[in-house]
Write a protein that holds these residues in place. Sequence first.
Motif, PDB file in Angstrom:
ATOM      1  N   GLU A 254      42.070  43.017  37.126  1.00 59.58           N
ATOM      2  CA  GLU A 254      41.719  43.655  35.860  1.00 59.58           C
ATOM      3  C   GLU A 254      40.443  44.486  35.986  1.00 59.58           C
ATOM      4  OE1 GLU A 254      40.525  42.386  31.270  1.00 59.58           O
ATOM      5  OE2 GLU A 254      41.225  40.854  32.696  1.00 59.58           O
ATOM      6  N   PHE A 255      39.476  43.963  36.746  1.00 59.99           N
ATOM      7  CA  PHE A 255      38.217  44.695  36.948  1.00 59.99           C
ATOM      8  C   PHE A 255      38.471  45.977  37.735  1.00 59.99           C
ATOM      9  CE2 PHE A 255      34.759  45.644  39.884  1.00 59.99           C
ATOM     10  CZ  PHE A 255      33.721  45.916  38.993  1.00 59.99           C
ATOM     11  N   ARG A 256      39.232  45.862  38.826  1.00 57.36           N
ATOM     12  CA  ARG A 256      39.524  47.038  39.654  1.00 57.36           C
ATOM     13  C   ARG A 256      40.299  48.100  38.867  1.00 57.36           C
ATOM     14  NH1 ARG A 256      40.911  42.938  43.620  1.00 57.36           N
ATOM     15  NH2 ARG A 256      39.203  42.739  45.151  1.00 57.36           N
ATOM     16  N   LYS A 257      41.274  47.606  38.055  1.00 55.57           N
ATOM     17  CA  LYS A 257      42.057  48.550  37.264  1.00 55.57           C
ATOM     18  C   LYS A 257      41.175  49.307  36.286  1.00 55.57           C
ATOM     19  CE  LYS A 257      46.207  48.771  34.388  1.00 55.57           C
ATOM     20  NZ  LYS A 257      47.288  47.990  33.729  1.00 55.57           N
ATOM     21  N   LYS A 258      40.276  48.584  35.621  1.00 54.94           N
ATOM     22  CA  LYS A 258      39.368  49.223  34.672  1.00 54.94           C
ATOM     23  C   LYS A 258      38.455  50.218  35.386  1.00 54.94           C
ATOM     24  CE  LYS A 258      35.792  48.190  31.254  1.00 54.94           C
ATOM     25  NZ  LYS A 258      34.968  47.122  30.646  1.00 54.94           N
TER      26      LYS A 258
END
Length: 362
Positions: free
Chosen positions: A222-226
């Motif tokens: 989720e962090f990488r996607k954001k």
Amino acid sequence: MKRVLKTIGFTLLWTAIAALFVLLAVYTGRERSQIEVGKVRVTIADSASVGGFVTSHMVRRWIDASDVKYMGLPIDAVNTQKIEESILRHSFVKKAEVYVDLDGTLGVRITQRRPVARVCCSDGYEFYLSDDCHILPVQGTQAVYIPIITGSASFPFSASEYGDYERIIRKHKDDFVKRYTELSAKRDEYAAAITDRKAERREIQARRPMLMRLWGKSKREEFRKKRDNEIAVLDAEIEKYERDMALADEKMKAEVEKQKKSEKTYEFLPKLLTFVKNLAEDDFWNAQIVQINLLAGRGGKQPEVELIPRAGAHVIRLGHLENVEEKLDKLLGLYRHVLDYEGWNSVRYIDLRFENQIVCTK
């Protein structure tokens, strides 16, 4: 004793004279304040020889349209300067002098501009060229016998611009500087925005939370996607600003190229005016040349010139307006030593562009 009496006499005399002047000034001032403007007298210099481009009726109409009050006012209350300014706004007026007489007359003296050629070229250019290099509008009610200039020429002003040629050119140069400065400022804005976005992108790419290793897989994804989404937005903005900056560069380059071409044409009209005035000052050429035809210059060069004579069924190719006196001397020699014997209709085309020779076509 006699010297003292003489000195006293002179002093009294000059005192009396000064007092008389003061009394006259006071009396005249009172008289002027009581005299009202009751009529207008317009004097136009050279109205017959110039062609009547300015008439008394026009001047009266201009004064009435200026909203400057004068009729019925005391002569001291009339603002003659504003009336002059309202008259000088009209391009055919070269000088205007406005004054009031003690009989209540508003006097106006007008000096007209003198047209020396009428330009009727392609791209809608139609105007009079005055002897002081003013572009004057064509007025349908007047006729003046001056050379007509036809053909094609790239003038550095639009077909709807009139007035002082130097002022027009100054305005065009100022407009170029203004446009170029605005484009340059926009380009700098785009460059600064790109620098900011790239710095922000690097900051986001380097972002690593201290406890990220302890996160679960889904939270890390989720962090990488954001982060990737934020970088993608920045990349899109950077790409847009780069396109805008490239477009600004193209526009700046186009403006510079356009200005360079315009600068090549700035000197042509004054040069053409000098040529026309020189023809007018010579009795023979003034009577012989009735039309000047302009041939569009190639590669940014100034136009070439053809002359249409009154006598003779030929066209004269003068070329560029360089060494004009020498070319006309050659033509005069051809008239005197050849065409006077062969006949003025014996040639169809006379080319004066070449040094030390004349090329004639029958």
